[in-house]
Design an enzyme around this catalytic site. Structure first.
Site, PDB file in Angstrom:
ATOM      1  N   ASN A  65     -24.676-113.318 -10.172  1.00  0.00           N
ATOM      2  CA  ASN A  65     -23.501-112.642  -9.636  1.00  0.00           C
ATOM      3  C   ASN A  65     -23.414-113.075  -8.180  1.00  0.00           C
ATOM      4  OD1 ASN A  65     -21.549-110.977  -8.612  1.00  0.00           O
ATOM      5  ND2 ASN A  65     -22.643-109.047  -8.989  1.00  0.00           N
ATOM      6  N   GLU A  71     -20.913-101.830  -7.011  1.00  0.00           N
ATOM      7  CA  GLU A  71     -20.139-102.096  -5.790  1.00  0.00           C
ATOM      8  C   GLU A  71     -18.648-101.847  -6.035  1.00  0.00           C
ATOM      9  OE1 GLU A  71     -21.750-106.011  -5.083  1.00  0.00           O
ATOM     10  OE2 GLU A  71     -23.697-105.079  -4.722  1.00  0.00           O
TER      11      GLU A  71
HETATM   12  P1  13P Z   1     -29.571-108.489  -5.994  1.00  0.00           P
HETATM   13  O1  13P Z   1     -30.209-109.414  -7.008  1.00  0.00           O
HETATM   14  O2  13P Z   1     -29.129-109.175  -4.759  1.00  0.00           O
HETATM   15  O3  13P Z   1     -30.384-107.261  -5.784  1.00  0.00           O
HETATM   16  O4  13P Z   1     -28.184-107.986  -6.687  1.00  0.00           O
HETATM   17  C1  13P Z   1     -28.225-107.495  -7.974  1.00  0.00           C
HETATM   18  C2  13P Z   1     -26.839-107.321  -8.446  1.00  0.00           C
HETATM   19  O5  13P Z   1     -26.109-106.481  -7.956  1.00  0.00           O
HETATM   20  C3  13P Z   1     -26.363-108.214  -9.485  1.00  0.00           C
HETATM   21  O6  13P Z   1     -25.143-107.798 -10.008  1.00  0.00           O
END
Ligand code: 13P
Length: 250
Positions: free
Chosen positions: A10, A97
């Site tokens: 992502n 998010e």
């Molecule tokens: P991180 O791997 O940066 O913790 O992010 C995880 C995430 O939100 C993937 O969708």
């Protein structure tokens, strides 16, 4: 039948189109692994150049968002049929998010899940608890609520083909990974819920990822768990390390 692992990046709001093409180039040989599905979920503006850059490789293109209408007067939005036409096969829905910053609620997310299927795009549906919820011991209650609402009216066959990502909010971008036992416990809880909502075959088929500070150092252990079928990776998907996660089994 064993579920095929699915490792998805992502990219979030990172990578200009030219940076995106350069990253695809850097990762090209590193992410070769015939035994897993590899997906890059990229910003909308990067979809076309990334689709071009990964053409003929084992990498599938994913999107991070779309709007629920097919077309019309929705200035600034992108529709699921547009994504499909650009070569998108997967789309992230319900990331924490988007739930938090863009106020996407479960009713809206349910519409997105259905619209993705209608357009022929596989949803990667995210769920996960806050630190406060974990400390109050309501993790599974919360996730059950999210999944039940987000999948209302979605058929068993659709669920069999989709991906669910368990992403504890406290582990996202914090460097604080859930232990493999914590992640396994919730992923199993999600699979049990799918069995309850649908049937054993559907629960057996749906792929469940873990996401939250997954990296080259912890991927193999997380992915060794019986109910963790892959990863949704943020920060580490933008680095050559992503190749190590994809090749966790080598
Ligand atoms: P991180 O791997 O940066 O913790 O992010 C995880 C995430 O939100 C993937 O969708």
């Amino acid at each position: 039948m064993a579920r095929r692992k699915i490792i998805a990046g992502n990219w979030k709001m990172n990578m200009t189109p030219s940076e995106a093409v350069a990253l695809c180039d850097t990762l090209k040989d590193l992410v070769k692994n015939d035994e897993v599905d590899v997906v890059y979920c990229v910003p909308a503006i990067d979809i076309v150049p990334v689709a071009q850059a990964v053409k003929g490789s084992n990498v599938h293109v994913g999107a991070e968002n779309f709007y629920i209408e097919d077309k019309g007067a929705y200035t600034g939005e992108i529709s699921a049929p547009m994504l499909k036409d650009a070569g998108v096969e997967f789309v992230i829905i319900g990331h924490s998010e988007r739930r938090e910053y863009f106020k996407e609620d479960d009713c809206f997310l349910n519409k997105k899940v259905k619209k993705a299927f209608e357009a022929g795009i596989t949803p990667i549906l995210c769920c996960g608890e806050s630190l406060e919820q974990r400390e109050m011991d309501v993790t599974m209650d919360w996730i059950r609520l999210q999944i039940k609402s987000d999948l209302a009216g979605v058929t068993a066959d659709q669920v069999k083909s989709m991906v669910i990502a368990y992403e504890p909010i406290w582990a996202i971008g914090t460097g604080k990974t859930a232990t493999s036992d914590q992640a396994q416990e919730v992923c199993k809880g999600i699979r049990d819920l799918i069995a309850e909502m649908y049937d054993a075959d559907t629960a057996e088929a749906v792929r469940i990822q873990y996401g939250g500070s997954m990296n080259a150092g912890n991927a193999a252990e997380l992915l060794s768990k019986p109910d963790i079928d892959g990863g949704l990776i943020g920060g580490a998907s933008l680095k050559p390390d992503f190749g190590k996660i994809v090749n966790y089994n080598k």
